[in-house]
Design an enzyme around this catalytic site. Structure first.
Site, PDB file in Angstrom:
ATOM      1  N   GLY A  40       0.853  -1.188   0.000  1.00  0.00           N
ATOM      2  CA  GLY A  40       0.000   0.000   0.000  1.00  0.00           C
ATOM      3  C   GLY A  40       0.883   1.230   0.000  1.00  0.00           C
ATOM      4  O   GLY A  40       0.795   2.080   0.870  1.00  0.00           O
TER       5      GLY A  40
ATOM      6  N   ASN B 264      -3.473  -6.273  -5.778  1.00  0.00           N
ATOM      7  CA  ASN B 264      -4.124  -6.395  -4.488  1.00  0.00           C
ATOM      8  C   ASN B 264      -3.228  -7.251  -3.607  1.00  0.00           C
ATOM      9  O   ASN B 264      -3.180  -8.469  -3.745  1.00  0.00           O
ATOM     10  CB  ASN B 264      -5.501  -7.046  -4.666  1.00  0.00           C
ATOM     11  CG  ASN B 264      -6.259  -7.113  -3.357  1.00  0.00           C
ATOM     12  OD1 ASN B 264      -5.679  -6.921  -2.283  1.00  0.00           O
ATOM     13  ND2 ASN B 264      -7.546  -7.366  -3.446  1.00  0.00           N
ATOM     14  N   SER B 265      -2.517  -6.590  -2.717  1.00  0.00           N
ATOM     15  CA  SER B 265      -1.530  -7.312  -1.905  1.00  0.00           C
ATOM     16  C   SER B 265      -2.203  -8.343  -1.003  1.00  0.00           C
ATOM     17  O   SER B 265      -1.573  -9.293  -0.566  1.00  0.00           O
ATOM     18  CB  SER B 265      -0.745  -6.337  -1.044  1.00  0.00           C
ATOM     19  OG  SER B 265      -1.600  -5.797  -0.062  1.00  0.00           O
TER      20      SER B 265
ATOM     21  N   LEU C 208       2.706   1.223   5.971  1.00  0.00           N
ATOM     22  CA  LEU C 208       2.688   2.549   6.561  1.00  0.00           C
ATOM     23  C   LEU C 208       1.348   3.222   6.336  1.00  0.00           C
ATOM     24  O   LEU C 208       0.892   3.348   5.202  1.00  0.00           O
ATOM     25  CB  LEU C 208       3.812   3.420   5.994  1.00  0.00           C
ATOM     26  CG  LEU C 208       5.231   2.815   6.005  1.00  0.00           C
ATOM     27  CD1 LEU C 208       6.284   3.897   5.772  1.00  0.00           C
ATOM     28  CD2 LEU C 208       5.549   2.094   7.295  1.00  0.00           C
TER      29      LEU C 208
ATOM     30  N   ASP D  38      -5.146   1.812   5.378  1.00  0.00           N
ATOM     31  CA  ASP D  38      -6.538   2.226   5.570  1.00  0.00           C
ATOM     32  C   ASP D  38      -7.087   1.588   6.842  1.00  0.00           C
ATOM     33  O   ASP D  38      -6.889   0.391   7.065  1.00  0.00           O
ATOM     34  CB  ASP D  38      -7.379   1.807   4.357  1.00  0.00           C
ATOM     35  CG  ASP D  38      -6.902   2.506   3.080  1.00  0.00           C
ATOM     36  OD1 ASP D  38      -6.326   3.614   3.198  1.00  0.00           O
ATOM     37  OD2 ASP D  38      -7.092   1.944   1.980  1.00  0.00           O
TER      38      ASP D  38
ATOM     39  N   GLU E  79       4.047  10.330   2.244  1.00  0.00           N
ATOM     40  CA  GLU E  79       3.135  11.448   2.109  1.00  0.00           C
ATOM     41  C   GLU E  79       2.153  11.481   3.280  1.00  0.00           C
ATOM     42  O   GLU E  79       1.874  12.525   3.848  1.00  0.00           O
ATOM     43  CB  GLU E  79       2.375  11.339   0.786  1.00  0.00           C
ATOM     44  CG  GLU E  79       3.212  11.634  -0.448  1.00  0.00           C
ATOM     45  CD  GLU E  79       4.367  10.657  -0.708  1.00  0.00           C
ATOM     46  OE1 GLU E  79       4.350   9.522  -0.200  1.00  0.00           O
ATOM     47  OE2 GLU E  79       5.317  11.064  -1.415  1.00  0.00           O
TER      48      GLU E  79
HETATM   49  C1  LIG Z   1      -3.619   5.711   3.534  1.00  0.00           C
HETATM   50  S1  LIG Z   1      -2.676   5.162   2.182  1.00  0.00           S
HETATM   51  C2  LIG Z   1      -1.014   5.188   2.783  1.00  0.00           C
HETATM   52  C3  LIG Z   1      -0.009   5.243   1.664  1.00  0.00           C
HETATM   53  C4  LIG Z   1       1.441   5.271   2.045  1.00  0.00           C
HETATM   54  N1  LIG Z   1       1.868   4.039   2.679  1.00  0.00           N
HETATM   55  C5  LIG Z   1       1.766   6.459   2.908  1.00  0.00           C
HETATM   56  O1  LIG Z   1       2.115   6.261   4.073  1.00  0.00           O
HETATM   57  O2  LIG Z   1       1.673   7.577   2.426  1.00  0.00           O
HETATM   58  C6  LIG Z   1      -3.034   3.451   2.028  1.00  0.00           C
HETATM   59  C7  LIG Z   1      -2.748   2.931   0.650  1.00  0.00           C
HETATM   60  O3  LIG Z   1      -2.911   1.528   0.600  1.00  0.00           O
HETATM   61  C8  LIG Z   1      -3.500   1.179  -0.624  1.00  0.00           C
HETATM   62  N2  LIG Z   1      -4.139  -0.130  -0.467  1.00  0.00           N
HETATM   63  C9  LIG Z   1      -5.234  -0.433   0.265  1.00  0.00           C
HETATM   64  N3  LIG Z   1      -5.510  -1.743   0.178  1.00  0.00           N
HETATM   65  C10 LIG Z   1      -4.570  -2.290  -0.628  1.00  0.00           C
HETATM   66  C11 LIG Z   1      -4.334  -3.609  -1.107  1.00  0.00           C
HETATM   67  N4  LIG Z   1      -5.133  -4.613  -0.762  1.00  0.00           N
HETATM   68  N5  LIG Z   1      -3.280  -3.818  -1.919  1.00  0.00           N
HETATM   69  C12 LIG Z   1      -2.460  -2.802  -2.274  1.00  0.00           C
HETATM   70  N6  LIG Z   1      -2.643  -1.555  -1.845  1.00  0.00           N
HETATM   71  C13 LIG Z   1      -3.682  -1.284  -1.030  1.00  0.00           C
HETATM   72  C14 LIG Z   1      -4.467   2.282  -0.894  1.00  0.00           C
HETATM   73  O4  LIG Z   1      -4.812   2.372  -2.253  1.00  0.00           O
HETATM   74  C15 LIG Z   1      -3.693   3.500  -0.404  1.00  0.00           C
HETATM   75  O5  LIG Z   1      -2.940   4.090  -1.413  1.00  0.00           O
END
Ligand SMILES: C[S@@+](CC[C@H](N)C(=O)[O-])C[C@H]1O[C@@H](n2cnc3c(N)ncnc32)[C@H](O)[C@@H]1O
Lengths: 421, 255
Positions: free
Chosen positions: B73, B129-130, B149, B152, B228
């Site tokens: 993510g 999709n991790s 980090l 969600d 970010e």
């Molecule tokens: C709140 S953001 C945090 C992003 C980054 N790690 C940061 O700290 O700025 C969470 C990210 O996880 C991604 N995400 C959520 N579920 C995911 C999944 N199953 N596989 C890959 N990415 C995922 C979302 O699209 C989002 O960009």
């Protein structure tokens, strides 16, 4: 949209393919079709009567999706869309316990020491039931999970060290089955990755010399594959549909016409029976354990009737292969649960296998009446049934999400083939 | 790949992609599948596409070099960019579910490679999709670090199973991590912080790092500052909750 796995259109998946299982000593044959469970006692020559004090007939209130005998022959389990798992004594045919699941059940397995039953639910969660628990209403404990996938098959390795789970996301997971599984199974030994469509079935080739048993898997990608489960290494791929001459190598066949639907090892794994969607008969594969290869031995066709098996089971003592075809709730037909049973005898490396006529079938007319519900069934219904099973399987397991990826893959394999020629 | 500075989605002064052209929905539902290719197995991952300088041809058989860090993510990729120069010889990848965000990170890396010849060759991103496809990307025991980090939060009880740290998913993370490998988690949501810590604490294949070890690890400092999301929290002087654990061999198996 939430809960991808549950919102599958109920209507299309409502037909359930008929299932067959044979007691390891060849004492009983069980057939499940729709909510009905039918067991025939081959030694007594009569129907076995199942007893469940907790409910009226039928014992399951919705389609049964999985049945099987335990390796030691003492237990039998049945489970399905009614969110219950029933554990039966396969001696008295008393229901020993009824386990409630939160979701519909898609697959079951009994550990080879007979101490645990595992089942998979519609959310991709695998649960374990400890048979030593004293209470009749046993509570399942979560064991492991395939994240939001549908688990199509569960299998214990013959040495009971591993539990294997296959899913519609092309994956087979090999997990150490711990001494105390009630704390979960956290150590993944390997993933067997190579299928390019849903994995439909698993079967083991028991170890003969080597320490490890080899694993076989069948898939919607029309192949049967051979694996080393300790490393997850793909040892061989047999394109059964092509090799058996069902598919032109230009791949003209309709999509998923030749999905492998079931696998059954016979003669300790020397020969493997394979059922394929649209094939009126079975393919026998030869498994060379020391060379670790699979090859087509022969195709056994069923002449004279529209019989496309939905499930296979082996009677190791008599070297017979039991086959069933049929569905529940066939649209447009009066049979609530349609099933047809056939037996192939002489499954051997030397012999020519023979499809037994109804007059030669073990158990005779009584068996047919018990397991089919009637001694004879309208042939046409089976063609409709085969189509219904295919549609249901596609709807449930095909990932329509990746059409371009699949097309790419098929293109690639076709080119490979052209180059070799 | 933009060759000149005329790409309107890129800043004229820095040549870097501008985030506002890559805005997407704030959250995605990891339960619904979308269109992206999934490698059949880790050996099908084409390293030459991700790291062309390390892998000039798509024939990888001669190289034993494997991806070692995964940022799950990864969002807009800030952590990867920092790690890239800190560990220039380590291959690392971000996994991101949102299409546009992934495209942004791709562009960001390509621009950095152009602006800094020889650098940022060890970092890449993949849209996936991790929660479903980790085993398709990494071999057993191949990763030395995994990052989660500011994931969600999925507050509602019934949505907890969508959380990217969960008891069952930890089994898969333990599988791809080498023994001694480290999993880094951080969030500004206290409830999620507690959840992630307790999932890790209760898992037989993980143990917490000691205070001393945390202090000695240069990567820990990046958790709050490099991404970010982390920077946003820091700007608002928000609290953060981290859990850093090591992959271990379970006690009943040490012979
Ligand atoms: C709140 S953001 C945090 C992003 C980054 N790690 C940061 O700290 O700025 C969470 C990210 O996880 C991604 N995400 C959520 N579920 C995911 C999944 N199953 N596989 C890959 N990415 C995922 C979302 O699209 C989002 O960009």
């Amino acid at each position: 949209m939430d809960e991808e796995v549950v919102t599958e259109s109920r209507k299309e998946t409502e037909v359930a393919p008929a299932l067959v299982s044979v007691h390891p000593d060849g004492h009983y044959v069980a057939v499940a079709v729709g909510p009905e469970l039918r067991v025939f006692d081959l030694i007594g020559g009569c129907a076995a009567s199942l007893v469940d004090d907790s409910v009226d007939q039928p014992f399951h209130k919705d389609n049964i999706r999985a049945i099987r005998f335990g390796a030691n022959g003492k237990l039998f389990v049945s489970a399905g869309d009614d969110k219950t798992l029933k554990i039966w004594s396969s001696q008295s045919w008393q229901c020993i316990s009824t386990v409630s699941s939160e979701k519909r059940v898609t697959a079951v397995a009994i550990s080879n020491d007979g101490l645990h039953v595992c089942f998979a639910d519609k959310f991709g969660l695998v649960w374990v039931v400890d048979l030593n628990q004293p209470s009749r209403d046993k509570k399942p404990t979560p064991l492991l999970s395939h994240y939001c996938s549908i688990i199509t098959s569960l299998e214990f390795s013959p040495d009971n060290r591993f539990i294997l789970s296959a899913d519609r996301d092309f994956k087979i997971r090999v997990t150490n089955f711990p001494n105390n599984p009630l704390n979960g199974a956290h150590q993944i030994q390997s993933f067997c990755l190579g299928h390019t469509e849903f994995v439909s079935c698993l079967a083991f080739v028991p170890a003969q010399e080597g320490p490890h048993s080899l694993l076989l898997s069948g898939s919607g990608d029309s192949t049967v594959r051979l694996w080393d489960i300790s490393s997850g290494a793909l040892l061989d791929t047999c394109e059964v549909a092509v090799k058996a001459g069902l598919l032109e190598s230009n791949g003209k066949a309709e999509e998923h016409d030749h999905a492998v639907t079931n696998l059954c090892t016979t003669l300790d794994g020397l020969l493997v029976a394979v059922s394929i969607q649209s094939l009126r008969g079975i393919v026998l594969l030869r498994c060379n354990v020391s060379a670790q290869t699979l090859s087509v031995a022969k195709v056994v066709s069923i002449a004279g009737e529209a019989f496309i098996p939905t499930c296979l089971a082996n009677n190791p003592l008599t070297r017979e292969l039991w086959m069933v075809t049929g569905v529940s709730n066939l649209p447009g037909y009066n049979y609530p649960s349609l099933a047809r049973v056939l037996v192939i005898s002489g499954i051997d490396v030397e012999q020519e296998p023979v499809v037994l006529g109804d007059n030669k079938i073990p158990g005779g007319e009584k068996l047919l009446e018990t397991l089919q519900g009637t001694a004879s069934v309208d042939d046409n219904a089976f063609l409709v049934a085969a189509e219904a099973v295919k549609a249901a399987m596609c709807n449930l397991l095909i990932k329509k999400q990746y059409p371009s990826e699949n097309r790419e893959y098929r293109k690639k394999t076709r080119n490979d083939r052209k180059l070799k020629e | 790949m933009p060759e000149t500075g005329v790409n309107p989605t890129h800043s004229k002064s820095t040549g870097l992609p501008r985030k506002r052209f890559y805005r997407a929905r704030a959250h995605s539902n990891p339960l619904s599948d979308s269109h992206f290719p999934v490698p059949i197995s880790p050996s099908h991952v084409d390293y030459s596409l991700h790291y062309p300088q390390f892998f000039p041809s798509s024939d990888q058989s001669d190289s034993s070099r494997k991806i070692q860090f995964a940022d799950i993510g990864c969002g807009f990729g800030g952590l990867l960019i920092s790690l890239s120069t800190l560990f220039p010889e380590t291959l690392m990848i971000g996994m991101e579910l949102r299409d546009k965000v992934t495209e942004y990170v791709k562009e960001r890396i390509l621009s950095l490679r152009v602006a800094n010849p020889g650098q940022y060759q060890n970092v890449s991103v993949v849209r996936t999709n991790s929660m479903k496809y980790i085993p398709n990307h990494f071999e057993k025991g191949s990763l030395s670090k995994m990052f989660f980090l500011f994931p969600d939060p999925h507050f509602k009880e019934k949505n907890h199973r969508r959380r990217v740290i969960s008891p069952f998913l930890l089994d898969e993370y333990a599988y791809v991590l080498e023994v001694g490998g480290i999993i880094y988690t951080i969030t500004d949501v206290e409830e999620l912080g507690d959840w992630m810590k307790s999932c890790l604490k209760n898992h037989p294949l993980f143990e917490p790092l000691t205070e001393k070890e945390l202090e000695a690890d240069p990567v820990v400092k990046l958790l709050t500052s490099a991404t970010e999301e982390g920077q946003k929290v820091a700007r608002n002087a928000g609290q953060t909750f981290q859990a850093v654990f090591r992959r271990i061999v379970p006690s009943d198996q040490i012979s």
